[in-house]
Design an enzyme around this catalytic site. Sequence first.
Site, PDB file in Angstrom:
ATOM      1  N   ASN A   1      -6.647   4.594   8.320  1.00  0.00           N
ATOM      2  CA  ASN A   1      -6.222   3.184   8.223  1.00  0.00           C
ATOM      3  C   ASN A   1      -6.959   2.500   7.083  1.00  0.00           C
ATOM      4  O   ASN A   1      -8.043   2.919   6.695  1.00  0.00           O
ATOM      5  CB  ASN A   1      -6.538   2.458   9.540  1.00  0.00           C
ATOM      6  CG  ASN A   1      -6.051   1.021   9.543  1.00  0.00           C
ATOM      7  OD1 ASN A   1      -4.937   0.735   9.097  1.00  0.00           O
ATOM      8  ND2 ASN A   1      -6.871   0.103  10.014  1.00  0.00           N
TER       9      ASN A   1
ATOM     10  N   HIS B   1      -8.354  -1.347   5.996  1.00  0.00           N
ATOM     11  CA  HIS B   1      -8.647  -2.656   6.588  1.00  0.00           C
ATOM     12  C   HIS B   1      -9.185  -3.587   5.498  1.00  0.00           C
ATOM     13  O   HIS B   1     -10.055  -3.183   4.717  1.00  0.00           O
ATOM     14  CB  HIS B   1      -9.683  -2.484   7.706  1.00  0.00           C
ATOM     15  CG  HIS B   1      -9.991  -3.764   8.404  1.00  0.00           C
ATOM     16  ND1 HIS B   1      -9.161  -4.299   9.375  1.00  0.00           N
ATOM     17  CD2 HIS B   1     -11.020  -4.643   8.258  1.00  0.00           C
ATOM     18  CE1 HIS B   1      -9.675  -5.445   9.802  1.00  0.00           C
ATOM     19  NE2 HIS B   1     -10.794  -5.671   9.136  1.00  0.00           N
TER      20      HIS B   1
ATOM     21  N   ASN C   1       0.835  -1.211   0.000  1.00  0.00           N
ATOM     22  CA  ASN C   1       0.000   0.000   0.000  1.00  0.00           C
ATOM     23  C   ASN C   1       0.866   1.255   0.000  1.00  0.00           C
ATOM     24  O   ASN C   1       0.552   2.231  -0.683  1.00  0.00           O
ATOM     25  CB  ASN C   1      -0.961  -0.006   1.189  1.00  0.00           C
ATOM     26  CG  ASN C   1      -2.170  -0.874   0.917  1.00  0.00           C
ATOM     27  OD1 ASN C   1      -3.059  -0.498   0.157  1.00  0.00           O
ATOM     28  ND2 ASN C   1      -2.195  -2.057   1.506  1.00  0.00           N
TER      29      ASN C   1
HETATM   30  C1  GRF Z   1      -3.416  -4.733   3.920  1.00  0.00           C
HETATM   31  O1  GRF Z   1      -4.232  -5.771   3.465  1.00  0.00           O
HETATM   32  C2  GRF Z   1      -4.166  -3.806   4.833  1.00  0.00           C
HETATM   33  O2  GRF Z   1      -5.536  -3.762   4.574  1.00  0.00           O
HETATM   34  C3  GRF Z   1      -3.931  -4.406   6.197  1.00  0.00           C
HETATM   35  O3  GRF Z   1      -2.634  -4.899   6.144  1.00  0.00           O
HETATM   36  C4  GRF Z   1      -2.287  -5.213   4.801  1.00  0.00           C
HETATM   37  C5  GRF Z   1      -1.000  -4.489   4.515  1.00  0.00           C
HETATM   38  O4  GRF Z   1      -0.443  -4.866   3.282  1.00  0.00           O
HETATM   39  N1  GRF Z   1      -4.168  -3.428   7.228  1.00  0.00           N
HETATM   40  P1  GRF Z   1       0.837  -4.115   2.731  1.00  0.00           P
HETATM   41  O5  GRF Z   1       1.931  -4.195   3.798  1.00  0.00           O
HETATM   42  O6  GRF Z   1       0.465  -2.709   2.407  1.00  0.00           O
HETATM   43  O7  GRF Z   1       1.227  -4.894   1.504  1.00  0.00           O
END
Ligand code: GRF
Length: 205
Positions: free
Chosen positions: A110, A112, A16
């Site tokens: 955040n 989720h 992300n």
């Molecule tokens: C994501 O699926 C997010 O929704 C959750 O943790 C995961 C993080 O993935 N909170 P990344 O580290 O961004 O690949």
Amino acid sequence: MSANRIAVMASGKGSNLKAILQAAERGECPVNVQLVISDKADAPALKVAKDAGVADVLFLNPKEYPDRAAFDAACAEAIEQAGCQWIVLAGYMRILSGEFIARFRNCIINIHPALLPSFPGAHAVRDALAYGAKITGVTVHLVDEVVDGGPILAQFSVPVQSDDTEESLHNRIHAAEHQLYPEILKRMIEGKFSIEDRRAVWKET
Ligand code: GRF
């Protein structure tokens, strides 16, 4: 303090974070990722940040602090020193202290991997699959004292397929996250919502 300076907190892979950095690079998301903090020394997110040239990339070790509040205070210091107005949690696996949340009230966001309030917690994808949900998805929300319980800014549905594994479902959820998170950040930074009771109300553009 600059309106578009953000701090990202991440414990894991950092996909992300990468999506946000790439959207910013393409000019699609008007954020300046000034600071990335991780509580895990080996988090790939730290490498993602360094490779992208983020100005401040910081590992803080929770074990070096007497308690959660002290660790969060160190994070808060770094965030304020970097002049960040928004704190973006991207796979950050620690529960934040009340002091930290109060210090940055309505400025912590955040993502989720489920449609809250269904399937809160650390195993949302697994839990949705085990429950037999036919539709799950992604929620972007403000962070308050209730874990995974702050005002919802946006949601995106992802259908569950009959042959899904946790991995295949999480891959499609990740793809949705990478699209949704930069979009919502853009709208947030442009100041296009207000909170009425616990509802986020987006202004027309
Ligand atoms: C994501 O699926 C997010 O929704 C959750 O943790 C995961 C993080 O993935 N909170 P990344 O580290 O961004 O690949």
